[in-house]
Design a protein around this motif. Structure first.
Motif, PDB file in Angstrom:
ATOM      1  N   ALA A  22      58.413  50.368  39.240  1.00 42.50           N
ATOM      2  CA  ALA A  22      57.377  49.514  39.012  1.00 42.50           C
ATOM      3  C   ALA A  22      56.322  49.837  40.081  1.00 42.50           C
ATOM      4  O   ALA A  22      56.582  50.522  40.961  1.00 42.50           O
ATOM      5  CB  ALA A  22      57.951  48.168  39.203  1.00 42.50           C
ATOM      6  N   VAL A  23      55.255  48.991  39.936  1.00 41.08           N
ATOM      7  CA  VAL A  23      54.009  49.136  40.720  1.00 41.08           C
ATOM      8  C   VAL A  23      54.587  48.099  41.993  1.00 41.08           C
ATOM      9  O   VAL A  23      54.661  46.905  41.556  1.00 41.08           O
ATOM     10  CB  VAL A  23      52.769  48.661  40.101  1.00 41.08           C
ATOM     11  CG1 VAL A  23      51.695  48.575  41.123  1.00 41.08           C
ATOM     12  CG2 VAL A  23      52.263  49.632  39.080  1.00 41.08           C
ATOM     13  N   GLY A  24      54.541  48.664  42.969  1.00 43.06           N
ATOM     14  CA  GLY A  24      55.017  47.954  44.210  1.00 43.06           C
ATOM     15  C   GLY A  24      53.679  47.157  44.951  1.00 43.06           C
ATOM     16  O   GLY A  24      54.022  46.235  45.618  1.00 43.06           O
ATOM     17  N   GLU A  25      52.492  47.785  44.955  1.00 41.53           N
ATOM     18  CA  GLU A  25      51.573  47.520  45.725  1.00 41.53           C
ATOM     19  C   GLU A  25      50.227  48.135  45.429  1.00 41.53           C
ATOM     20  O   GLU A  25      50.345  49.403  45.126  1.00 41.53           O
ATOM     21  CB  GLU A  25      51.769  47.934  47.169  1.00 41.53           C
ATOM     22  CG  GLU A  25      50.648  47.325  48.469  1.00 41.53           C
ATOM     23  CD  GLU A  25      51.101  47.589  49.687  1.00 41.53           C
ATOM     24  OE1 GLU A  25      50.102  47.414  50.622  1.00 41.53           O
ATOM     25  OE2 GLU A  25      51.993  48.121  50.053  1.00 41.53           O
ATOM     26  N   LEU A  26      49.247  47.629  45.483  1.00 38.84           N
ATOM     27  CA  LEU A  26      47.797  48.072  45.312  1.00 38.84           C
ATOM     28  C   LEU A  26      47.285  48.447  46.658  1.00 38.84           C
ATOM     29  O   LEU A  26      46.764  47.267  47.156  1.00 38.84           O
ATOM     30  CB  LEU A  26      46.997  47.225  44.392  1.00 38.84           C
ATOM     31  CG  LEU A  26      47.446  47.107  43.089  1.00 38.84           C
ATOM     32  CD1 LEU A  26      46.642  46.201  42.356  1.00 38.84           C
ATOM     33  CD2 LEU A  26      47.640  48.551  42.209  1.00 38.84           C
ATOM     34  N   ALA A  27      47.544  49.426  47.269  1.00 38.82           N
ATOM     35  CA  ALA A  27      47.204  49.667  48.788  1.00 38.82           C
ATOM     36  C   ALA A  27      45.713  49.900  48.941  1.00 38.82           C
ATOM     37  O   ALA A  27      45.071  50.379  47.801  1.00 38.82           O
ATOM     38  CB  ALA A  27      48.321  50.599  49.413  1.00 38.82           C
ATOM     39  N   GLN A  28      45.128  50.199  50.191  1.00 40.86           N
ATOM     40  CA  GLN A  28      44.049  50.741  50.408  1.00 40.86           C
ATOM     41  C   GLN A  28      43.485  51.999  49.816  1.00 40.86           C
ATOM     42  O   GLN A  28      42.458  52.108  49.140  1.00 40.86           O
ATOM     43  CB  GLN A  28      43.543  50.667  51.841  1.00 40.86           C
ATOM     44  CG  GLN A  28      42.413  50.751  52.256  1.00 40.86           C
ATOM     45  CD  GLN A  28      41.799  50.720  53.680  1.00 40.86           C
ATOM     46  OE1 GLN A  28      43.183  50.450  54.432  1.00 40.86           O
ATOM     47  NE2 GLN A  28      40.791  51.052  54.148  1.00 40.86           N
TER      48      GLN A  28
END
Length: 135
Positions: A83-89
């Motif tokens: 899964a997508v865990g985070e939309l990081a910088q």
């Protein structure tokens, strides 16, 4: 990681994975939390893979799922999780969680990381790394 070899009145004696012996006085153990990584028959491997925002998210997820589905040492129950865990910088962080027999934990982890790198290279999915400040 280590295995308990002996418990006695004064100490706990451990053997590390690289065959070192560690002797811990009981006074250092009493009142502390102890994590036993080998007590259960199975363990979950948690991995995070970063891809660039310009990369094909669906392709990356399908690639990761195929890798874990084709790894014979990954258990089917509980089923693997991607899964997508985070939309990081600077990247999209994809989370992969699989269950394995405890004795397979390290080697499966190493093998999956290698397979992901090779597959991402082949499919031109980038693996961003932190940008270092210019000198």
């Amino acid at each position: 990681m280590a295995t308990v070899e002996e418990l006695n009145l004064f100490s706990v004696i451990l053997k590390t994975a690289d065959n070192k012996q560690i002797i811990i006085p009981n006074s250092a153990v009493i009142g502390k939390n102890i994590t036993n990584f080998s007590a259960k028959a199975t363990r979950r491997i948690d991995m995070t893979f970063n891809i660039g925002y310009e990369d094909d998210l669906r392709l990356a997820k399908v690639t990761l799922q195929e890798i874990v589905d084709n790894e014979p040492r990954v258990l089917n129950e509980p089923s693997p999780f991607v899964a997508v865990g985070e939309l990081a910088q600077n990247s999209v962080k994809l989370i992969v969680r699989v269950w394995v027999k405890t004795e397979d934990y390290s080697i499966v982890s190493f093998d999956i990381f290698e397979k992901v790198k090779l597959a991402f290279d082949e499919k031109r999915i980038s693996i961003p790394h932190p940008l270092l400040p210019e000198a």
